[in-house]
Design an enzyme around this catalytic site. Structure first.
Site, PDB file in Angstrom:
ATOM      1  N   HIS A 284       0.899  -1.014   0.037  1.00  0.00           N
ATOM      2  CA  HIS A 284      -0.075   0.086   0.039  1.00  0.00           C
ATOM      3  C   HIS A 284       0.926   1.302   0.042  1.00  0.00           C
ATOM      4  O   HIS A 284       0.429   2.246  -0.616  1.00  0.00           O
ATOM      5  CB  HIS A 284      -0.775  -0.036   1.312  1.00  0.00           C
ATOM      6  CG  HIS A 284      -1.656   1.397   1.506  1.00  0.00           C
ATOM      7  ND1 HIS A 284      -2.915   1.523   1.063  1.00  0.00           N
ATOM      8  CD2 HIS A 284      -1.267   2.340   2.154  1.00  0.00           C
ATOM      9  CE1 HIS A 284      -3.238   2.818   1.535  1.00  0.00           C
ATOM     10  NE2 HIS A 284      -2.401   3.381   1.995  1.00  0.00           N
ATOM     11  N   GLU A 285       1.810   1.201   0.846  1.00  0.00           N
ATOM     12  CA  GLU A 285       2.767   2.550   0.779  1.00  0.00           C
ATOM     13  C   GLU A 285       3.637   2.560  -0.261  1.00  0.00           C
ATOM     14  O   GLU A 285       3.677   3.758  -0.854  1.00  0.00           O
ATOM     15  CB  GLU A 285       3.649   2.401   1.989  1.00  0.00           C
ATOM     16  CG  GLU A 285       3.052   2.337   3.581  1.00  0.00           C
ATOM     17  CD  GLU A 285       2.124   3.535   3.625  1.00  0.00           C
ATOM     18  OE1 GLU A 285       2.513   4.701   3.235  1.00  0.00           O
ATOM     19  OE2 GLU A 285       1.054   3.520   4.140  1.00  0.00           O
ATOM     20  N   HIS A 288       1.566   4.218  -3.024  1.00  0.00           N
ATOM     21  CA  HIS A 288       1.212   5.541  -2.940  1.00  0.00           C
ATOM     22  C   HIS A 288       2.512   6.504  -3.505  1.00  0.00           C
ATOM     23  O   HIS A 288       2.296   7.447  -4.388  1.00  0.00           O
ATOM     24  CB  HIS A 288       1.272   6.193  -1.413  1.00  0.00           C
ATOM     25  CG  HIS A 288       0.159   6.204  -0.637  1.00  0.00           C
ATOM     26  ND1 HIS A 288      -0.973   6.765  -1.160  1.00  0.00           N
ATOM     27  CD2 HIS A 288      -0.052   5.629   0.634  1.00  0.00           C
ATOM     28  CE1 HIS A 288      -2.071   6.522  -0.259  1.00  0.00           C
ATOM     29  NE2 HIS A 288      -1.640   5.969   0.657  1.00  0.00           N
ATOM     30  N   GLU A 349      -6.320   6.934  -0.705  1.00  0.00           N
ATOM     31  CA  GLU A 349      -6.401   5.763  -0.036  1.00  0.00           C
ATOM     32  C   GLU A 349      -6.862   4.579  -0.456  1.00  0.00           C
ATOM     33  O   GLU A 349      -6.369   3.584  -0.630  1.00  0.00           O
ATOM     34  CB  GLU A 349      -6.530   6.115   1.430  1.00  0.00           C
ATOM     35  CG  GLU A 349      -5.927   7.058   2.241  1.00  0.00           C
ATOM     36  CD  GLU A 349      -4.627   6.516   2.712  1.00  0.00           C
ATOM     37  OE1 GLU A 349      -4.422   5.533   2.787  1.00  0.00           O
ATOM     38  OE2 GLU A 349      -3.496   7.499   2.295  1.00  0.00           O
TER      39      GLU A 349
END
Length: 468
Positions: A284-285, A288, A349
């Protein structure tokens, strides 16, 4: 066609929990939900009494050629177990620094307050000028405005057209997802700012950085390396050099700067239950950074703030007193925040969750564990008695909605995983295990609350989990 990597985490990865011997449901909670995860054929370590309330996980197969082992329980490489649910340390998980999530160009940081001040002074000057006009001149001015209303309307419309043209000429496609977005700032500018931000974080955490020889550092390094290797067919992933930093901080936190600097707090390592959850969070990071969300968010804020200058000047011009103008300005800022800024952050997100899940699937992670993490976070906050705020007040989706969103994405992610020739998942679905154990905890709670009830024998589990 994506070049899926066969390097992967096996579905045979087992979660094991240290049972301990609590006397009541409250002790179960206070010791960290020791029975939260229970899998058939799990191995309970002999030294369980030394590590009460901790989860440990064991991964038997190799991650790949360059990743020699992810034997999390190995004494040579990694700690026997991570404290998964120290309820005292669990906080709302922030995937990026709360005040550094979207860096903006240095010039804009300096100019932005000056522009607001100029708008306030301009609006206040117009109000004072209007008050000072004699009544007859006010009437003449109104009459002139009525006669030239079409010219005024044309001028305002022209200004609106310029803003629309600016917006559509600065649209581009988001990598991977293809979503149209506004990007005002250049990537090279953000690389410079990322370096500045990196220097700031290194200065702040210089005394808390774990060495490379630390087992926790090695876990994060191997997971990030495996994720990047498995997704190297994506240009944005292979273009960045991923550098690991593990910070000895209790906060449940992780973030990746746009230049590929990965920061993980030890509090996150204590919060995840297995290597699959950690892989999803780091995926997930990485998403980003790959999707360039920092530049996108800064661009939107820049555009909206510039538009708001017009309304800010109007507020100070129309309001009869400064006190009312201050209230009007505050209302305007809150409307912008809750109608545009926060919903947009939640959208980013959700997109990072989707792409991060795809990254994890290509790395042969058990993607079913992703939604369990957010259910655990929801449970932890409930146990701590933290107030449950409406989602529209937050920059992130609620834990419950996040878990539901991931559950909807998991079938597609499992197809991606299968197309990459990953080992078949074995063992029960971790989501089912979490649900069954929650039922088990609720039963224990009811037994403790029932007066004159027979004390339950916690040494024997009440639920027999199905073997697959």
């Amino acid at each position: 066609q994506n070049r899926c990597q066969r390097l992967g985490l096996s579905g045979n990865t087992r979660n094991c929990f240290l049972t301990g011997s609590p006397d009541s449901y409250r002790n179960l909670i206070s010791k960290g939900l020791q029975c939260l995860f229970s899998v058939p054929n799990t191995k309970v370590y002999k030294n369980a009494h030394h590590s009460s309330g901790r989860f440990c996980f064991q991964s038997s197969p190799l991650l790949g050629e360059k990743i020699t082992s992810l034997q999390i329980s190995s004494a040579e490489k990694l700690p026997r177990c991570f404290s998964a649910w120290n309820i005292q340390n669990i906080r709302s998980f922030h995937r990026s620094p709360s005040f550094q999530a979207a860096p903006v160009p240095l010039f804009w940081i300096i100019v932005k307050p000056a522009q607001k001040l100029f708008a306030i002074i301009l609006g206040r000057s117009i109000r004072n000028w209007w008050k000072a006009l004699p009544p007859n001149k006010r009437e003449l001015f109104k009459e002139s405005a009525r006669k030239n209303k079409w010219k005024i309307l044309l001028s305002v419309s022209s200004l609106g057209v310029l803003f629309v043209m600016f917006y559509f000429t600065h649209l581009e496609e988001t990598p991977i997802t293809g979503r149209a977005r506004l990007v005002v700032f250049g990537k090279e500018h953000f690389r410079e700012l990322s370096q500045m931000e990196y220097d700031m974080w290194m200065e702040e955490f210089k005394s808390k950085m774990l060495p490379e020889a630390d087992a926790r550092y090695q876990v994060v390094e191997r997971v990030v390396g495996h994720l990047s290797e498995s997704n190297k067919d994506i240009p944005q992933v292979s273009a960045l050099k991923w550098v690991i930093h593990v910070v000895d901080e209790p906060g449940v936190n992780a973030f990746v700067l746009p230049n590929g600097q990965v920061f993980v707090f030890t509090g996150l390592l204590n919060a995840v239950s297995d290597i699959h959850q950690l892989s999803f969070i780091l995926g997930h990071e990485i998403a980003h950074a790959v999707l360039e969300h920092a530049a996108e968010k800064a661009s939107l804020v820049h555009f909206l703030d510039f538009l708001s200058l017009i309304f800010l000047a109007m507020i100070w011009a129309i309001c009869p007193r400064d006190s009312l103008a201050v209230v009007g300005q505050w209302i305007q800022s809150k409307l912008q925040e809750f109608m545009f800024d926060r919903p947009y952050s939640r959208t980013l997100e959700a997109e990072a969750d989707k792409v991060g899940l795809q990254f994890a699937a290509k790395a042969c992670v058990d993607v079913r564990a992703s939604s369990v993490f957010w259910q655990q976070m929801e449970l932890a906050e409930t146990i701590q008695g933290q107030p449950k705020l409406p989602e529209w007040l937050s920059t992130h989706p609620s834990h419950e909605n996040r878990a539901e969103h991931l559950d909807r994405l998991i079938p597609e992610a499992l197809k991606i995983r299968e197309s990459c020739n990953c080992p078949s998942l074995s063992g029960p679905d971790p989501r089912l295990i979490f649900k069954l154990n929650m039922q088990h905890l609720l039963e224990l709670s009811k037994d403790q609350e029932t007066p004159n009830s027979t004390k339950p024998d916690l040494s024997k589990p009440k639920l027999d989990f199905p073997h697959t």
